[in-house]
Motif scaffolding. Sequence first.
Motif, PDB file in Angstrom:
ATOM      1  N   GLU A 180      51.323  25.210  40.085  1.00  0.00           N
ATOM      2  CA  GLU A 180      49.990  25.168  39.490  1.00  0.00           C
ATOM      3  C   GLU A 180      49.076  26.230  40.084  1.00  0.00           C
ATOM      4  N   SER A 181      49.079  26.366  41.421  1.00  0.00           N
ATOM      5  CA  SER A 181      48.182  27.333  42.055  1.00  0.00           C
ATOM      6  C   SER A 181      48.533  28.757  41.663  1.00  0.00           C
ATOM      7  N   ASP A 182      49.834  29.065  41.579  1.00  0.00           N
ATOM      8  CA  ASP A 182      50.239  30.424  41.203  1.00  0.00           C
ATOM      9  C   ASP A 182      49.872  30.727  39.754  1.00  0.00           C
ATOM     10  N   VAL A 183      50.031  29.737  38.884  1.00  0.00           N
ATOM     11  CA  VAL A 183      49.680  29.947  37.480  1.00  0.00           C
ATOM     12  C   VAL A 183      48.175  30.134  37.329  1.00  0.00           C
ATOM     13  N   LYS A 184      47.385  29.341  38.064  1.00  0.00           N
ATOM     14  CA  LYS A 184      45.934  29.482  37.991  1.00  0.00           C
ATOM     15  C   LYS A 184      45.472  30.865  38.446  1.00  0.00           C
ATOM     16  N   ASN A 185      46.201  31.453  39.378  1.00  0.00           N
ATOM     17  CA  ASN A 185      45.820  32.760  39.915  1.00  0.00           C
ATOM     18  C   ASN A 185      46.463  33.909  39.151  1.00  0.00           C
ATOM     19  N   ARG A 186      47.115  33.599  38.056  1.00  0.00           N
ATOM     20  CA  ARG A 186      47.740  34.633  37.247  1.00  0.00           C
ATOM     21  C   ARG A 186      46.701  35.655  36.811  1.00  0.00           C
ATOM     22  N   GLY A 187      46.989  36.899  36.993  1.00  0.00           N
ATOM     23  CA  GLY A 187      46.056  37.960  36.623  1.00  0.00           C
ATOM     24  C   GLY A 187      45.296  38.514  37.806  1.00  0.00           C
ATOM     25  N   ILE A 188      45.297  37.788  38.937  1.00  0.00           N
ATOM     26  CA  ILE A 188      44.666  38.303  40.154  1.00  0.00           C
ATOM     27  C   ILE A 188      45.722  39.063  40.946  1.00  0.00           C
ATOM     28  N   PRO A 189      45.531  40.346  41.219  1.00  0.00           N
ATOM     29  CA  PRO A 189      46.574  41.117  41.903  1.00  0.00           C
ATOM     30  C   PRO A 189      46.820  40.615  43.325  1.00  0.00           C
ATOM     31  N   VAL A 190      48.083  40.693  43.752  1.00  0.00           N
ATOM     32  CA  VAL A 190      48.395  40.379  45.136  1.00  0.00           C
ATOM     33  C   VAL A 190      47.792  41.456  46.022  1.00  0.00           C
ATOM     34  N   LEU A 191      47.736  41.195  47.318  1.00  0.00           N
ATOM     35  CA  LEU A 191      47.012  42.083  48.234  1.00  0.00           C
ATOM     36  C   LEU A 191      47.519  43.520  48.170  1.00  0.00           C
ATOM     37  N   ASP A 192      48.841  43.710  48.213  1.00  0.00           N
ATOM     38  CA  ASP A 192      49.389  45.068  48.158  1.00  0.00           C
ATOM     39  C   ASP A 192      48.960  45.792  46.885  1.00  0.00           C
ATOM     40  N   GLN A 193      49.053  45.083  45.763  1.00  0.00           N
ATOM     41  CA  GLN A 193      48.703  45.692  44.480  1.00  0.00           C
ATOM     42  C   GLN A 193      47.211  46.010  44.414  1.00  0.00           C
ATOM     43  N   TYR A 194      46.393  45.112  44.946  1.00  0.00           N
ATOM     44  CA  TYR A 194      44.948  45.358  44.961  1.00  0.00           C
ATOM     45  C   TYR A 194      44.619  46.598  45.786  1.00  0.00           C
ATOM     46  N   LEU A 195      45.240  46.719  46.953  1.00  0.00           N
ATOM     47  CA  LEU A 195      44.985  47.892  47.793  1.00  0.00           C
ATOM     48  C   LEU A 195      45.452  49.168  47.102  1.00  0.00           C
ATOM     49  N   ALA A 196      46.576  49.085  46.387  1.00  0.00           N
ATOM     50  CA  ALA A 196      47.072  50.259  45.658  1.00  0.00           C
ATOM     51  C   ALA A 196      46.097  50.657  44.551  1.00  0.00           C
ATOM     52  N   LEU A 197      45.561  49.665  43.845  1.00  0.00           N
ATOM     53  CA  LEU A 197      44.594  49.949  42.790  1.00  0.00           C
ATOM     54  C   LEU A 197      43.321  50.552  43.359  1.00  0.00           C
ATOM     55  N   GLU A 198      42.881  50.023  44.509  1.00  0.00           N
ATOM     56  CA  GLU A 198      41.689  50.561  45.162  1.00  0.00           C
ATOM     57  C   GLU A 198      41.923  51.981  45.650  1.00  0.00           C
ATOM     58  N   ALA A 199      43.111  52.246  46.188  1.00  0.00           N
ATOM     59  CA  ALA A 199      43.428  53.592  46.657  1.00  0.00           C
ATOM     60  C   ALA A 199      43.413  54.578  45.498  1.00  0.00           C
ATOM     61  N   SER A 200      43.943  54.159  44.358  1.00  0.00           N
ATOM     62  CA  SER A 200      43.925  55.020  43.179  1.00  0.00           C
ATOM     63  C   SER A 200      42.502  55.267  42.709  1.00  0.00           C
ATOM     64  N   ARG A 201      41.698  54.208  42.707  1.00  0.00           N
ATOM     65  CA  ARG A 201      40.302  54.336  42.280  1.00  0.00           C
ATOM     66  C   ARG A 201      39.529  55.266  43.209  1.00  0.00           C
ATOM     67  N   ASN A 202      39.864  55.236  44.516  1.00  0.00           N
ATOM     68  CA  ASN A 202      39.188  56.083  45.502  1.00  0.00           C
ATOM     69  C   ASN A 202      39.803  57.479  45.604  1.00  0.00           C
ATOM     70  N   GLN A 203      40.788  57.751  44.730  1.00  0.00           N
ATOM     71  CA  GLN A 203      41.460  59.055  44.681  1.00  0.00           C
ATOM     72  C   GLN A 203      42.145  59.397  46.010  1.00  0.00           C
ATOM     73  N   GLN A 204      42.683  58.351  46.661  1.00  0.00           N
ATOM     74  CA  GLN A 204      43.495  58.567  47.849  1.00  0.00           C
ATOM     75  C   GLN A 204      44.922  58.900  47.433  1.00  0.00           C
ATOM     76  N   ILE A 205      45.627  59.621  48.277  1.00  0.00           N
ATOM     77  CA  ILE A 205      47.013  59.987  48.001  1.00  0.00           C
ATOM     78  C   ILE A 205      47.901  58.823  48.430  1.00  0.00           C
ATOM     79  N   THR A 206      48.707  58.305  47.497  1.00  0.00           N
ATOM     80  CA  THR A 206      49.530  57.131  47.785  1.00  0.00           C
ATOM     81  C   THR A 206      51.021  57.468  47.716  1.00  0.00           C
ATOM     82  N   GLY A 207      51.813  56.634  48.342  1.00  0.00           N
ATOM     83  CA  GLY A 207      53.261  56.781  48.311  1.00  0.00           C
ATOM     84  C   GLY A 207      53.911  55.475  48.701  1.00  0.00           C
ATOM     85  N   ALA A 208      55.238  55.446  48.727  1.00  0.00           N
ATOM     86  CA  ALA A 208      56.001  54.242  49.076  1.00  0.00           C
ATOM     87  C   ALA A 208      56.982  54.574  50.190  1.00  0.00           C
TER      88      ALA A 208
END
Length: 235
Positions: A180-208
């Motif tokens: 139930e908790s995971d389904v309710k949070n569907r659509g909210i990015p996990v921490l890694d994904q959120y940081l990646a999205l923020e890095a892209s928004r801030n025009q930081q250079i990213t890699g894996a």
Amino acid sequence: MTQHSCIQLSESTLKGQNVFTESTTSSKLCSDYALQENLNSFLWLVRREPPAYFFGTIHVPYTRVWDYIPANSKRAFTTSQYVYFELDLTSKPTVSALWKCQMLPNGGFLKNVIPRSLFRRLRRHLRYIKRQMPAWLKGKNGDFRHGMAPYADKIFQLLTKDWQQKRPIWIMLLVNSLTESDVKNRGIPVLDQYLALEASRNQQITGAVEEVIEQCRPLNSLNNTQVRFCRVKIT
């Protein structure tokens, strides 16, 4: 499981900063999380010029942990020029490769590789999840959250897509995530994904730092006997 994202700073603004903070109990964190000195930063310093940092992350919706991340960790992230993640979850080829690695080889079907009784239990459990999902998408007042009413079936189909052709280990992980908790949070990015999205928004250079194969190979090397304990999770 804790993953690590390497943050290499473009400036030496954090040079000499003590990134380790005093350990506290969980209850203390919950009551005093606003006091930065009471937080464990989960940030490790690599002494070099410019300095580099390792930050421990966790695969949960970022909203669950963001307020508990101290200012020095956030500052290290925002002042970085280069940010490296475990995997690049914003890359379509990476997401596609992750999907492919979950599938049984040669177009196989799950019903042919696990006991028939277990397959039937799994199918019943997924039907139960499908029936429960509309209720899980409702708020405390009984109304559907964020206009979710028409999308319960679509969300279920998205979460369970191609389940009959997935390897048993990935089915176990799927069942563990259909709560139930995971389904309710569907659509909210996990921490890694959120940081990646923020890095892209801030025009930081990213890699894996890893390839998809490095994550898939250990899991896919488990045989069916080793993952059969997933049946205890199936009601």
